[in-house]
Design an enzyme around this catalytic site. Structure first.
Site, PDB file in Angstrom:
ATOM      1  N   VAL A 123     -54.731 -12.525 -12.012  1.00 44.91           N
ATOM      2  CA  VAL A 123     -55.593 -11.671 -11.191  1.00 44.91           C
ATOM      3  C   VAL A 123     -57.011 -11.625 -11.751  1.00 44.91           C
ATOM      4  O   VAL A 123     -57.987 -11.728 -10.995  1.00 44.91           O
ATOM      5  CB  VAL A 123     -54.989 -10.255 -11.059  1.00 44.91           C
ATOM      6  CG1 VAL A 123     -55.955  -9.313 -10.376  1.00 44.91           C
ATOM      7  CG2 VAL A 123     -53.669 -10.321 -10.308  1.00 44.91           C
ATOM      8  N   CYS A 124     -57.148 -11.507 -13.053  1.00 44.90           N
ATOM      9  CA  CYS A 124     -58.481 -11.429 -13.655  1.00 44.90           C
ATOM     10  C   CYS A 124     -59.237 -12.744 -13.500  1.00 44.90           C
ATOM     11  O   CYS A 124     -60.457 -12.743 -13.282  1.00 44.90           O
ATOM     12  CB  CYS A 124     -58.376 -11.046 -15.119  1.00 44.90           C
ATOM     13  SG  CYS A 124     -57.705  -9.381 -15.357  1.00 44.90           S
ATOM     14  N   THR A 125     -58.533 -13.859 -13.583  1.00 45.73           N
ATOM     15  CA  THR A 125     -59.174 -15.152 -13.380  1.00 45.73           C
ATOM     16  C   THR A 125     -59.667 -15.273 -11.942  1.00 45.73           C
ATOM     17  O   THR A 125     -60.794 -15.736 -11.690  1.00 45.73           O
ATOM     18  CB  THR A 125     -58.216 -16.301 -13.738  1.00 45.73           C
ATOM     19  OG1 THR A 125     -57.846 -16.164 -15.121  1.00 45.73           O
ATOM     20  CG2 THR A 125     -58.863 -17.655 -13.515  1.00 45.73           C
TER      21      THR A 125
END
Length: 105
Positions: free
Chosen positions: A45-47
């Site tokens: 998700v952060c990527t």
């Protein structure tokens, strides 16, 4: 110069992925700053979030904004994350989670 909720920009200096340091209050004096917070480098998700900012980066630049991604990961870990994902913006390490727990946030 205001931060979140019209509070003054915090007087904090954070290490960046490129080995330099960033004084947020100084950056706020001269720029519109877009801070985005994410929990961890390299998570799915952060990527996706970081790559979405990357894909829109030119629009931020055209609007006169400086983009800074912030997480608790080390600046060394940020360096690899930025390189692997071709991130053109600054990544700051908030290891003490100062900004996450700031009254301004």
């Amino acid at each position: 110069t205001t931060f979140l909720n019209n509070a003054p920009a915090p007087n904090v200096t954070l290490p960046l992925h490129d080995g330099t340091r960033l004084a947020l209050a100084d950056l706020w004096k001269d720029h519109v700053v877009v801070l985005f917070f994410y929990p961890r480098d390299d998570s799915v998700v952060c990527t996706k979030e970081a790559c979405a900012f990357r894909d829109s980066f030119e629009k931020f630049v055209e609007a006169g904004a400086t983009v800074v991604g912030v997480s608790g990961d080390s600046s060394e870990k940020h360096e690899g994350f930025a390189s692997r994902n071709r991130l053109p913006f600054l990544l700051a390490s908030d290891a003490d989670l100062f900004l996450y727990t700031s009254d301004a946030a």
